[in-house]
Design an enzyme around this catalytic site. Structure first.
Site: not given
Ligand code: 6LW
Length: 518
Positions: A19, A173
């Protein structure tokens, strides 16, 4: 005529560094990553060229910023952070999914000190920060929603407004808002953080929307490919000082037989961005790319930590907390002294000082004075997945904990006094262990096949003789077996009494056949 092109190798930050979020201040770049159940939290790195990174600290380095009680499960805690620089101040915003949720901290200098948390009452994870020309601060969160917030008080002034949730993949996300020219771009990820991970983008004239998706979405994905780098997503972008654009993102490097196993967690990769018809496009992410114009290599990190400082180097992490009385670098100068806080590595609460495994082929060696303690080295994914080499009561043992099963797989007697413990990790294709290892493993119940991603070998040395204790299949310490968002961490521990470590070496090789052996 031969024209040589300067290249860099991916990942730019190996091992469990997922991330990534990046910002530029003049010619300096700063990057942060998720840290989950580990303390201190949110490692922060500095670079002058986006390729060579040095960890300069941890943003959340005191309990008033990060309190993770023992009942916080593995892979909870601190999720994806965003770092930004605005009006001469650094901002880092993230989520404690095991606490009050979204919060930001600020600092004058990236090395810190960073402030105590300012909490934001916003749903979702993966918060982002961006400022408009009027000085209003916008916070996007997973979903994807945007809200106008006061970053000083954390008050939500408008929203959250649902804006654009991607092209239909699961888990929209990792939103990041960029005000570029006349447009507000909303970069995001979807498809989940596993093999279907993808990066998509939309744009609008205002942060409130309406957003129009990029016709070329997803603008980056490796899903369904046989590329060695997989799960690419969770991206952030930055414009370099020379005007070029770059993307940092997470990816994995699975190994072994199908369905393949990744053992280093999700790592940080760098890839160039190209603008086509007003849209940023990126990928595929290669193991080697043409380098950015700026080039500022760093000396390789030292192999040895001699424990001759009063505070731990920033790469040392501990599960959940690091209570004051559990460790000391001054009690016996030049040694790291660890005091037991919990009786087993199988549950939270034990004393553990570890660092991320950052290379597929590597070796850890540490000198331990066990005294009356029960202490050793452990390679861990979490409390239910770890291999340990442990010294207690005149014996060195290798213990494997895999899910509900726990077994001592080898043991040898050792003389009293200091001894050296070795963990060597090599990819399955590499040759058998070094001939200089002597002695026979007592048992090899897990077997070492050709199907695992790697092999983890354990040895102990007292005096001149190395005793080879065991060799275990690395697949059981992979995310595909253990589940979760983290990667392997290798460290020193004590579960009974007090033990001291004189030094800890981490050596690595990019060429497995040349992996150093004891
Ligand atoms: C993070 C989400 C994700 O919050 O995994 O790869 C979660 N993306 O965006 C945990 O890293």
């Amino acid at each position: 005529m031969l024209i040589s092109v300067r290249t860099y190798d991916n990942p730019v930050i190996g091992g469990f560094h997922p991330d990534p979020s990046v910002c530029r201040v003049g010619e300096d770049y700063y990057l942060v990553c998720s840290s989950f159940e580990y303390f201190p939290g949110v490692p922060i790195f500095h670079s002058r060229d986006l390729v060579h990174w040095r960890q300069i600290g941890n943003v959340l380095d005191r309990p008033s910023q990060l309190h993770l009680p023992d009942d916080v499960p593995a892979s909870r805690g601190i999720y994806a952070p965003t770092i930004r620089h605005h009006d001469d101040r650094f901002y880092m915003i993230t989520t404690n999914v095991s606490g009050r949720g979204n919060f930001l901290v600020t600092a004058d200098r990236p090395e810190g000190p960073w402030s105590d948390p300012v909490w934001l009452d916003l749903p979702g994870i993966d918060p982002d920060l961006a400022w408009d020309d009027e000085g209003s601060c916008w916070c996007a969160t997973s979903g994807n929603h945007v809200a106008r917030v006061d970053p000083v008080t954390g008050k939500v002034l408008e929203g959250p407004l649902p804006v654009w949730s991607g092209t239909g993949g699961k888990y929209p996300e990792a939103p990041h808002l960029f005000h570029i020219g006349e447009w507000w771009y909303l970069l995001m990820s979807e498809g989940g953080t596993e093999r279907a991970h993808a990066v998509s983008i939309a744009r609008a004239r205002s942060p409130r929307g309406p957003y129009e998706p990029c016709p070329a979405n997803p603008i980056l994905t490796h899903r369904g490919t046989d590329r060695p780098i997989q799960s690419t997503g969770h991206a952030d972008m930055v414009q370099a000082a020379d005007g070029t654009w770059w993307m940092v993102l997470l990816g994995t490097r699975p190994r072994g037989h199908t369905p393949e196993f990744h053992v280093l967690g999700r790592e940080t990769f760098l890839t160039p961005v190209r603008w086509v018809d007003g849209w940023p496009l990126a990928g595929p992410v290669e193991a080697r790319h043409e380098a950015p114009a700026a080039w500022h290599p760093l000396p390789p990190p030292p192999v040895r930590d001699d424990f001759d400082t009063e505070t731990p180097a920033p790469y040392w992490i501990s599960p959940r907390s690091r209570p004051g009385g559990s460790w000391s670098l001054t009690e016996r100068p030049g040694w790291l002294t660890l005091h037991a806080t919990g009786p087993t590595l199988d549950r939270p609460g034990h004393t553990f000082f570890g660092r991320r495994q950052q290379h597929h082929d590597c070796r850890v060696t540490a000198r331990l004075e066990p005294g009356q303690a029960r202490a050793g080295l452990s390679v861990r994914l979490d409390e239910a997945h770890h291999y340990d080499i442990e010294v207690h009561d005149g014996e060195a043992s290798v213990i494997a904990r895999i899910g509900p099963l726990r077994q001592r797989v080898a043991r040898t007697s050792v003389p009293p006094g200091p001894l050296t413990l070795v963990i060597q990790i090599r990819t399955a294709e590499t040759p058998p262990p070094a001939p200089t290892l002597t002695g026979e493993a007592e048992t090899r119940p897990l077997g070492v096949g050709v199907h695992g991603p790697d092999v983890i070998a354990f040895a102990a040395r007292a005096g001149e003789e190395y005793v080879h204790l065991a060799e275990l299949d690395g697949r059981y310490l992979s995310t595909e077996v253990a589940t979760g968002f983290t990667g392997r961490v290798i460290g020193m521990y004590v579960t009974e009494g007090v033990a001291a470590f004189d030094w800890f070496d981490y050596e690595w090789s990019h060429d497995p056949s040349a992996a150093p052996c004891p």
